[in-house]
Scaffold this motif. Structure first.
Motif, mmCIF file in Angstrom:
data_model
loop_
_atom_site.group_PDB
_atom_site.id
_atom_site.type_symbol
_atom_site.label_atom_id
_atom_site.label_comp_id
_atom_site.label_asym_id
_atom_site.label_seq_id
_atom_site.Cartn_x
_atom_site.Cartn_y
_atom_site.Cartn_z
ATOM 1 N N ALA A 106 0.846 -1.179 0.000
ATOM 2 C CA ALA A 106 0.000 0.000 0.000
ATOM 3 C C ALA A 106 0.885 1.234 0.000
ATOM 4 N N GLY B 240 1.050 3.714 2.093
ATOM 5 C CA GLY B 240 1.688 3.915 3.389
ATOM 6 C C GLY B 240 2.794 2.922 3.622
ATOM 7 N N ARG C 102 -1.431 -4.322 8.970
ATOM 8 C CA ARG C 102 -1.855 -2.961 9.299
ATOM 9 C C ARG C 102 -0.755 -1.935 9.022
ATOM 10 N N SER D 89 0.611 -2.890 4.844
ATOM 11 C CA SER D 89 -0.341 -3.084 3.753
ATOM 12 C C SER D 89 -1.626 -2.291 3.915
ATOM 13 N N GLY D 90 -1.881 -1.741 5.098
ATOM 14 C CA GLY D 90 -3.069 -0.931 5.303
ATOM 15 C C GLY D 90 -4.344 -1.713 5.479
ATOM 16 N N SER D 91 -4.251 -3.007 5.806
ATOM 17 C CA SER D 91 -5.419 -3.865 5.980
ATOM 18 C C SER D 91 -5.679 -4.100 7.464
ATOM 19 N N CYS E 28 1.828 3.917 10.417
ATOM 20 C CA CYS E 28 0.874 2.847 10.149
ATOM 21 C C CYS E 28 -0.006 3.169 8.944
ATOM 22 N N ALA E 29 0.054 2.304 7.936
ATOM 23 C CA ALA E 29 -0.748 2.503 6.726
ATOM 24 C C ALA E 29 -2.237 2.333 7.012
ATOM 25 N N TRP E 30 -2.589 1.487 7.957
ATOM 26 C CA TRP E 30 -4.000 1.275 8.288
ATOM 27 C C TRP E 30 -4.598 2.514 8.943
ATOM 28 N N ALA F 107 -3.421 5.547 8.625
ATOM 29 C CA ALA F 107 -3.406 6.602 7.604
ATOM 30 C C ALA F 107 -4.585 6.469 6.649
ATOM 31 N N ALA F 108 -5.059 5.251 6.439
ATOM 32 C CA ALA F 108 -6.184 5.015 5.526
ATOM 33 C C ALA F 108 -7.531 5.200 6.207
ATOM 34 N N GLU G 120 -8.500 3.571 9.149
ATOM 35 C CA GLU G 120 -8.879 2.325 9.817
ATOM 36 C C GLU G 120 -10.007 1.592 9.083
#
Length: 335
Positions: free
Chosen positions: A18, A20, A172, A175-177, A234-236, A238-239, A241
């Protein structure tokens, strides 16, 4: 809890990260330092992490911790290491003693696998747990995750260790998941390998710190993001959550064959002699048992009101798995 894994290595293609996550991968030294510092101040004091813990102690802990929380493992691990401080001590005992001493940890086939591993260590490795991943992987019941974890945590080797907690942190943070995929993928293993520090000692600390972060902060149901040392990366978060793409399914227990198997095993663990088949099918009071000794687990088994065919499946399954054997017309733990 640890899924089976592989030693997939090499850089992760940027298309699998992702946005992030790209930022995280670009500043790995800072990420390593942040988690290293956090772990140094916040890690739980667990006996298998102590400097004096032997490789055998680490191996036993890794097998016991599979799908079992630390609080349940601690007393059983301590009892095992007092009784069997070396693999050869366990190997000298019947396999049934390993099952008996497994207590209520669940999934008792793990006890049989540890016993078989102890025998192999005694017979093929002069009683010493091997330190190389490939040698560990050849031990009975030792899969990719356990081999990597023991090589890393007991011998300081640079190995890609990926358990459920690590997978969740990577999902998280990078990968932002909200959650990792339902089954371990090759992409997850490549991601884990790409995040691993090059220095062996640093890689061991990284594996341990990410695992601890997942267990204590970046939990599945209620992550404590305010306490996370790497929340700014954290990409998650940043997205925004985003919710998980699936609902994790809990394992049922009441009324299942697994519950009946566990109740039968509780009877066999306390029995000093082979247990006649009719004892599993008739209530203790009908057979003249007082509520002590074998009568206690028998009463608990009969309170389940399991159908006769369910009891038969449980007994047949225990025989098939090597957790019980027939002797003099009755059932007992393996000799």
């Amino acid at each position: 809890m640890a899924p089976p894994g592989s030693r997939a290595a090499g850089p992760l293609p940027s298309g699998e990260l992702a946005a992030g996550g790209l930022a995280v991968a670009a500043d790995l030294p800072a990420l390593h330092t942040a988690l290293d510092d956090w772990f140094a101040s916040n890690a739980r004091e667990l006996p298998w992490r102590a400097a004096e813990c032997t490789p055998w102690g680490v191996l036993v802990s890794e097998v016991m911790l599979q799908q079992t929380p630390v609080v349940r493992v601690l007393p059983v691990w301590e009892q095992w290491l007092r009784r069997w401080p070396e693999p050869s001590a366990l190997a000298a005992e019947p396999a049934g003693e390993a099952v008996r001493s497994w207590g209520r940890l669940g999934y008792p086939r793990r006890a049989l696998r540890l016993h078989a591993a102890a025998v192999a260590i005694r017979d093929s490795h002069a009683g010493a747990v091997p330190g190389a991943y490939t040698e560990l992987l050849e031990l009975p019941g030792v899969g990719s995750y356990t081999a990597a974890a023991v090589a890393a945590f007991a011998f300081g080797r640079r190995e890609t260790v990926v358990d459920t907690n690590i997978r969740r942190v990577h999902a998280r943070l990078v990968s932002g998941s909200a959650l990792p995929s339902q089954a371990l993928t090759a992409a997850e293993m490549r991601l884990a390998a790409s995040l691993l520090p090059e220095d062996p000692a640093a890689s061991v600390r990284w594996n341990a710190s990410v695992m601890e972060l997942g267990a204590m902060v970046c939990t599945a149901r209620a992550p404590k993001c305010g306490q996370c040392p790497v929340r700014d990366s954290c990409a998650w978060l940043a997205a925004g959550e985003p919710p998980p793409t699936y609902t994790p399914k809990g394992q049922s227990w009441h009324g299942t064959d697994r519950q009946v198997r566990g109740a039968v095993m509780a009877v066999l663990r306390v029995a000093e002699d082979p247990v006649a088949p009719e004892l599993f099918h008739r209530a203790p009071a009908d057979l003249g048992f007082e509520p002590d000794g074998i009568g206690i687990p028998l009463a608990a088994l009969h309170r389940l009101n399991a159908a006769p065919e369910q009891l038969e499946r449980a007994l047949a399954g225990l025989l098939g798995d090597g957790l019980a054997e027939l002797h003099r017309g009755g059932f007992r733990l393996p000799a």
